[in-house]
Motif scaffolding. Structure first.
Motif, PDB file in Angstrom:
ATOM      1  N   ARG A   1       2.619  -8.065  -7.314  1.00  0.00           N
ATOM      2  CA  ARG A   1       1.537  -7.293  -6.674  1.00  0.00           C
ATOM      3  C   ARG A   1       1.405  -5.886  -7.252  1.00  0.00           C
ATOM      4  NH1 ARG A   1       3.330  -8.281  -0.477  1.00  0.00           N
ATOM      5  NH2 ARG A   1       4.507 -10.171  -0.854  1.00  0.00           N
ATOM      6  N   VAL A   2       2.312  -5.520  -8.152  1.00  0.00           N
ATOM      7  CA  VAL A   2       2.227  -4.167  -8.740  1.00  0.00           C
ATOM      8  C   VAL A   2       2.156  -4.277 -10.265  1.00  0.00           C
ATOM      9  CG1 VAL A   2       3.517  -3.101  -6.840  1.00  0.00           C
ATOM     10  CG2 VAL A   2       4.743  -3.905  -8.862  1.00  0.00           C
ATOM     11  N   ASP A   3       1.779  -3.178 -10.900  1.00  0.00           N
ATOM     12  CA  ASP A   3       1.685  -3.192 -12.364  1.00  0.00           C
ATOM     13  C   ASP A   3       3.061  -3.102 -13.004  1.00  0.00           C
ATOM     14  OD1 ASP A   3      -0.956  -3.311 -11.975  1.00  0.00           O
ATOM     15  OD2 ASP A   3      -1.398  -1.224 -12.543  1.00  0.00           O
ATOM     16  N   GLU A   4       3.872  -2.214 -12.430  1.00  0.00           N
ATOM     17  CA  GLU A   4       5.197  -2.025 -12.996  1.00  0.00           C
ATOM     18  C   GLU A   4       6.213  -1.901 -11.876  1.00  0.00           C
ATOM     19  OE1 GLU A   4       5.767   0.599 -16.736  1.00  0.00           O
ATOM     20  OE2 GLU A   4       3.919   1.302 -15.796  1.00  0.00           O
TER      21      GLU A   4
ATOM     22  N   LEU B   1       0.822  -1.210   0.000  1.00  0.00           N
ATOM     23  CA  LEU B   1       0.000   0.000   0.000  1.00  0.00           C
ATOM     24  C   LEU B   1       0.857   1.262   0.000  1.00  0.00           C
ATOM     25  CD1 LEU B   1      -2.595  -1.155   2.678  1.00  0.00           C
ATOM     26  CD2 LEU B   1      -2.790  -1.316   0.180  1.00  0.00           C
ATOM     27  N   VAL B   2       0.370   2.279  -0.701  1.00  0.00           N
ATOM     28  CA  VAL B   2       1.055   3.569  -0.718  1.00  0.00           C
ATOM     29  C   VAL B   2       0.882   4.209   0.663  1.00  0.00           C
ATOM     30  CG1 VAL B   2       1.191   5.842  -1.797  1.00  0.00           C
ATOM     31  CG2 VAL B   2       0.530   3.852  -3.160  1.00  0.00           C
ATOM     32  N   PRO B   3       1.955   4.500   1.384  1.00  0.00           N
ATOM     33  CA  PRO B   3       1.817   5.036   2.745  1.00  0.00           C
ATOM     34  C   PRO B   3       0.928   6.285   2.829  1.00  0.00           C
ATOM     35  CG  PRO B   3       4.094   4.439   2.337  1.00  0.00           C
ATOM     36  CD  PRO B   3       3.368   4.278   1.043  1.00  0.00           C
ATOM     37  N   SER B   4       1.023   7.190   1.841  1.00  0.00           N
ATOM     38  CA  SER B   4       0.282   8.451   1.965  1.00  0.00           C
ATOM     39  C   SER B   4      -1.215   8.289   1.694  1.00  0.00           C
ATOM     40  CB  SER B   4       0.869   9.502   1.023  1.00  0.00           C
ATOM     41  OG  SER B   4       0.695   9.094  -0.316  1.00  0.00           O
ATOM     42  N   THR B   5      -1.596   7.366   0.809  1.00  0.00           N
ATOM     43  CA  THR B   5      -3.003   7.263   0.423  1.00  0.00           C
ATOM     44  C   THR B   5      -3.671   5.985   0.911  1.00  0.00           C
ATOM     45  OG1 THR B   5      -2.393   6.173  -1.640  1.00  0.00           O
ATOM     46  CG2 THR B   5      -2.601   8.574  -1.699  1.00  0.00           C
ATOM     47  N   GLY B   6      -2.879   4.953   1.225  1.00  0.00           N
ATOM     48  CA  GLY B   6      -3.453   3.680   1.638  1.00  0.00           C
ATOM     49  C   GLY B   6      -3.953   2.847   0.465  1.00  0.00           C
ATOM     50  N   LYS B   7      -3.767   3.365  -0.759  1.00  0.00           N
ATOM     51  CA  LYS B   7      -4.195   2.607  -1.945  1.00  0.00           C
ATOM     52  C   LYS B   7      -3.071   1.651  -2.378  1.00  0.00           C
ATOM     53  CE  LYS B   7      -7.045   6.292  -3.841  1.00  0.00           C
ATOM     54  NZ  LYS B   7      -6.917   7.436  -4.748  1.00  0.00           N
ATOM     55  N   PRO B   8      -3.413   0.592  -3.129  1.00  0.00           N
ATOM     56  CA  PRO B   8      -2.370  -0.333  -3.584  1.00  0.00           C
ATOM     57  C   PRO B   8      -1.353   0.369  -4.497  1.00  0.00           C
ATOM     58  CG  PRO B   8      -4.544  -1.268  -3.937  1.00  0.00           C
ATOM     59  CD  PRO B   8      -4.751   0.159  -3.541  1.00  0.00           C
ATOM     60  N   VAL B   9      -0.095  -0.028  -4.365  1.00  0.00           N
ATOM     61  CA  VAL B   9       0.966   0.532  -5.208  1.00  0.00           C
ATOM     62  C   VAL B   9       0.853  -0.061  -6.602  1.00  0.00           C
ATOM     63  CG1 VAL B   9       3.469   0.647  -5.565  1.00  0.00           C
ATOM     64  CG2 VAL B   9       2.521   0.848  -3.259  1.00  0.00           C
ATOM     65  N   LYS B  10       0.872   0.802  -7.622  1.00  0.00           N
ATOM     66  CA  LYS B  10       0.851   0.301  -8.995  1.00  0.00           C
ATOM     67  C   LYS B  10       2.212   0.413  -9.656  1.00  0.00           C
ATOM     68  CE  LYS B  10      -3.995   0.714  -9.932  1.00  0.00           C
ATOM     69  NZ  LYS B  10      -5.054   1.638 -10.320  1.00  0.00           N
ATOM     70  N   LYS B  11       2.851   1.551  -9.427  1.00  0.00           N
ATOM     71  CA  LYS B  11       4.165   1.767 -10.050  1.00  0.00           C
ATOM     72  C   LYS B  11       5.228   1.913  -8.958  1.00  0.00           C
ATOM     73  CE  LYS B  11       2.095   4.523 -13.697  1.00  0.00           C
ATOM     74  NZ  LYS B  11       2.133   5.912 -14.196  1.00  0.00           N
ATOM     75  N   LEU B  12       6.150   0.958  -8.981  1.00  0.00           N
ATOM     76  CA  LEU B  12       7.157   0.886  -7.924  1.00  0.00           C
ATOM     77  C   LEU B  12       8.552   1.053  -8.512  1.00  0.00           C
ATOM     78  CD1 LEU B  12       7.926   0.070  -4.960  1.00  0.00           C
ATOM     79  CD2 LEU B  12       7.834  -2.298  -5.728  1.00  0.00           C
ATOM     80  N   VAL B  13       9.380   1.888  -7.856  1.00  0.00           N
ATOM     81  CA  VAL B  13      10.751   2.089  -8.338  1.00  0.00           C
ATOM     82  C   VAL B  13      11.752   1.855  -7.208  1.00  0.00           C
ATOM     83  CG1 VAL B  13      12.431   3.814  -9.129  1.00  0.00           C
ATOM     84  CG2 VAL B  13      10.187   3.711 -10.181  1.00  0.00           C
ATOM     85  N   PHE B  14      12.805   1.135  -7.534  1.00  0.00           N
ATOM     86  CA  PHE B  14      13.948   1.008  -6.612  1.00  0.00           C
ATOM     87  C   PHE B  14      15.119   1.785  -7.186  1.00  0.00           C
ATOM     88  CE2 PHE B  14      11.402  -2.727  -5.854  1.00  0.00           C
ATOM     89  CZ  PHE B  14      11.534  -2.997  -4.501  1.00  0.00           C
ATOM     90  N   ILE B  15      15.883   2.455  -6.326  1.00  0.00           N
ATOM     91  CA  ILE B  15      17.117   3.093  -6.788  1.00  0.00           C
ATOM     92  C   ILE B  15      18.285   2.504  -5.998  1.00  0.00           C
ATOM     93  CG2 ILE B  15      18.362   5.278  -7.125  1.00  0.00           C
ATOM     94  CD1 ILE B  15      15.688   6.715  -7.211  1.00  0.00           C
ATOM     95  N   GLY B  16      19.315   2.086  -6.719  1.00  0.00           N
ATOM     96  CA  GLY B  16      20.453   1.413  -6.089  1.00  0.00           C
ATOM     97  C   GLY B  16      21.591   2.359  -5.729  1.00  0.00           C
ATOM     98  N   CYS B  17      22.555   1.851  -4.985  1.00  0.00           N
ATOM     99  CA  CYS B  17      23.782   2.584  -4.599  1.00  0.00           C
ATOM    100  C   CYS B  17      23.475   3.936  -3.955  1.00  0.00           C
ATOM    101  CB  CYS B  17      24.706   2.803  -5.792  1.00  0.00           C
ATOM    102  SG  CYS B  17      25.422   1.308  -6.453  1.00  0.00           S
ATOM    103  N   VAL B  18      22.519   3.971  -3.025  1.00  0.00           N
ATOM    104  CA  VAL B  18      22.206   5.238  -2.362  1.00  0.00           C
ATOM    105  C   VAL B  18      23.111   5.390  -1.137  1.00  0.00           C
ATOM    106  CG1 VAL B  18      20.417   6.650  -1.281  1.00  0.00           C
ATOM    107  CG2 VAL B  18      19.824   5.069  -3.143  1.00  0.00           C
TER     108      VAL B  18
END
Lengths: 583, 146
Positions: free
Chosen positions: A340-343, A292-309
């Motif tokens: 569980r997500v679209d992308e 779930l998206v923390p701010s809205t509580g709706k399911p996450v559809k588009k998820l991004v990971f960023i590496g080497c932070v």
């Protein structure tokens, strides 16, 4: 060594294959050494640390009745113990050996100046030979090792080490600063490469430990004082809630203080939106079938990971290292969540899924159509947050194009950095730290689990960024090191301590204030009272000897005479020792 | 010494630097400089002591008197001493020693106290370079004795 027993010095110059001989003219160095006072034998050899080299030293000691040995090879921090053992096997006292560092301090750092390097090598050998002639026999001392271990840190490495030691029949005091055991791993919902949660792994371990009568667990506690020496440490542990202190005596110590996940303030909009979180924070989200998206509580559809932070940033202190676990952890998380997500996108600088089973996770994520996009290291993705909406723009190296994406959630795979109290720990146990801030092992290849504080071992992420499996391997290794010492029950300690010459002591008390360990007291039985060193407490820093205005303190194996004779050999060499032969 | 050697030696004066390093930080830092193949001037001769606290001002004065063109003392950062506080003692003595050598007619730029940890190979190498270049400009030490 009596005075009429003249020095008979053997000098062995090592080629170290091409490492030394490729820069330094080792033959010329050995030739020069052969003419030095006291030298009865001098040669050069391919590898002094090899069996052949060791046999040669032993043979020459016996054949020529050598009573001093100088080996000019690598750093004594590496092979001094090896060569000390070799001379000892030939019946010579280990303190009559001296080593010259021709590799780390000469050939490797002066590769383009062979002539000047050879000059330097000759000077260093001449200095060592002069010192060797002044070296003295010292007794080899042994002390008992108390059969108990202090383990600092109750994460996965600390737990494993505790259990290994306790199951071998030794007592363990396990100190954890938090109110529960389990460390970082206990917080994680998914561990790679297995499909277990952190709790699945940690809880059985904790249960077994709690059943073991040999283990004393101290939660909400920290080590507040630490003194003594290998086999006989005095530890004070303070309860952080009650401020109460308890004292223990232990023979060995295993430090498993681990890491903390980097909080990436100023990176990729972290802190500007609740939907931008770290991988560690994602792992701590309550279990749910949908993400779930923390701010809205709706399911996450588009998820991004960023590496080497916060990892692999040249020039940024404490952030130059690769944090090693993140590529595989990201692949695991992205692959799992892809269903569980679209992308799902992974923006990366490089992918390093090096461990057993890790590449499979990466392959699985790609097979599930997690999109991997490589960004250049000098042009990192940009995240902007406007009215709660996240926008991501970056340059894709392989497509050669600028891309953009509006994800519901951004997960930052952040660095492993040392815990915020790492400095406190390093001072308590006299541990040095590497550039990334974690503790230095005694030797990165030959002694990765022991430290320069004899009797203190390190394991897991206390030493460097590591994943859970690697930490456990370390922990079992460090436990074996501790058990090895305790099972033997006795260990050799250095005899290089300070000694007060009572006749010269003027009772000024200067050394008492100079000693960092309180090892010097006044002997009031003596008339007049003079300073006296408690050898067991002396760590051989030599601060007292330098402070003494009466030159009444002798630092064994580092005497004023042994030091100044080297200075003299460098700066005022006898004419025949210049390398040109006697005039 | 042959004539040719004498000529070469006169032509190419190289500063002689005596370097006292503590075993735990700077000696290890110098080891790492080698392992990392960091290249720096060949002029320093490193003498290993356990701690900079072991270094008596006498060692520095003796080296200068015997003809060292420069003296380097390199240890752990304050607060990071393997022996808790030996380096702080070294630092306290340093102030006194600098005055003493100045009064003896030695340019204090010939001596250098630096902190380089076991991981700071570059800082160690840079320190040797800085002192060597500084001393090279000052010339051989024999000129200055009053």
């Amino acid at each position: 060594m009596t005075e009429n027993n003249e020095a008979r010095i053997g000098v062995f110059v090592c080629h170290c294959g091409h490492n030394i001989a490729g820069t330094v003219d080792v033959k010329e160095v050995a030739e020069m050494a052969s003419k030095l006072p006291g030298v009865v034998f001098s040669t050069d050899e391919m590898f002094m640390c090899s069996d052949a080299g060791q046999v040669l030293i032993r043979e020459k000691i016996k054949e020529l009745n050598l009573n001093r040995v100088v080996v000019a090879s690598c750093s004594p921090r590496m092979h001094e113990p090896t060569f000390r053992r070799v001379v000892e096997e030939a019946g010579m006292n280990r303190y009559l050996f001296d080593q010259v560092n021709l590799r780390e301090h000469v050939s490797w750092c002066h590769m383009r100046e062979p002539e000047l390097a050879t000059e330097k090598a000759k000077d260093l050998v001449r200095m060592s030979v002069a010192r060797a002639a002044k070296l003295e026999n010292l007794p080899v001392k042994r002390v008992n090792v108390l059969p108990s271990t202090l383990v600092v840190g109750g994460g996965i490495a600390g737990l494993r080490a505790t259990l290994d030691i306790a199951e071998r029949g030794f007592d363990v005091i396990l100190v954890e600063k938090n109110s529960e055991l389990g460390g970082n791993v206990g917080n994680w919902t998914h561990l790679f490469p297995s499909n277990q949660s952190g709790v699945d792994v940690i809880v059985p371990l904790i249960k077994t430990i709690k059943k073991n009568k040999r283990v004393k667990i101290l939660l909400d506690s920290k080590v507040s004082a630490f003194e003594g020496y290998i086999g006989n440490f005095n530890v004070t542990v303070k309860n952080l809630n009650t401020e109460k202190e308890e004292k223990f005596e232990v023979g060995t110590v295993v430090i498993t203080t681990g890491f903390e996940p980097f909080e990436p303030k100023g990176y990729y909009g972290y802190g500007e939106s609740p939907d931008i979180l770290t991988l560690a924070e994602l792992q701590k989200l309550p279990p749910s079938d949908t993400l779930l998206v923390p701010s809205t509580g709706k399911p996450v559809k588009k998820l991004v990971f960023i590496g080497c932070v916060g990892s692999r940033e040249p020039g940024v202190k404490g952030h130059e290292h690769c944090s090693r676990h993140c590529c595989s952890a990201t692949a695991k998380a992205a692959g799992d969540l892809r269903d569980r997500v679209d992308e799902a996108l992974v923006l990366y600088q490089d992918i390093r899924t090096y461990g057993s089973g890790h590449e499979e996770l990466h392959r699985l994520a790609r097979k599930k159509h997690v999109i991997y996009s490589k960004f250049p290291k000098d042009n990192k993705p940009k995240v902007t947050v406007k009215k709660g909406k996240i926008k991501l723009t970056w340059f894709d190296v392989l497509a050669g194009e600028n891309l953009e994406f509006e994800p519901d959630m951004v997960v930052l795979s952040t660095a492993m950095i040392p815990p915020d109290d790492v400095e406190e720990t390093s001072h308590l146990f006299s541990l040095t730290r590497s550039g990334d801030g974690f503790f230095n092992p005694e030797h990165i290849k030959l002694a990765p689990l022991t430290t320069h504080t004899a009797g203190v071992m390190i394991a897991g992420a206390a030493q460097a960024a590591k994943n859970a499996s690697e930490s456990v391997i370390d922990a079992s290794g460090a436990a074996a090191k501790a058990v090895g010492l305790m099972a033997q029950g006795e260990v050799e300690i250095e005899s290089t301590v300070a000694h007060v010459l009572p006749d010269l002591c003027s009772s000024c008390h200067t050394c008492l204030t100079a000693c960092p360990y309180g090892a010097i007291t006044m002997d009031v039985e003596h008339d007049p009272p003079v300073a006296v060193v408690t050898e067991a407490k002396c760590h051989s820093c030599g601060t007292c000897a330098a402070a003494c205005p009466s030159s009444a303190i002798v630092m064994y194996h580092s005497t004023d005479d042994q030091i100044l004779t080297m200075v003299e050999a460098f700066l005022c060499p006898a004419p025949e020792a210049e390398g040109g032969g006697s005039a | 010494m042959t004539v040719a050697e004498t000529v070469t030696k006169q032509k190419e004066w190289e500063p002689k630097i005596m370097a006292y390093c503590c075993n735990w930080c700077s000696y290890a830092g110098a080891d790492l400089a080698g392992t990392s193949r960091i290249q720096y001037p060949t002029n320093a001769r490193i003498l290993r002591v356990n701690c900079t606290g072991r270094i008596s001002p006498e060692f520095i004065l003796a080296a200068l008197e015997m003809g060292a063109d420069g003296v380097l003392v390199s240890g752990c950062h304050p607060g990071d001493c393997h022996y808790t506080s030996g380096n702080l003692k070294a630092r306290a003595r340093w102030a006194m020693m600098e005055t003493a050598i100045e009064q003896a007619g030695v340019d204090p730029r010939r001596v250098r106290l630096q902190w380089a940890s076991a991981s700071e190979a570059q800082i160690f190498a840079d320190g040797v370079r800085t002192l060597t270049e500084q001393v090279r400009k000052l010339g051989p030490i024999a000129r200055e004795w009053k």
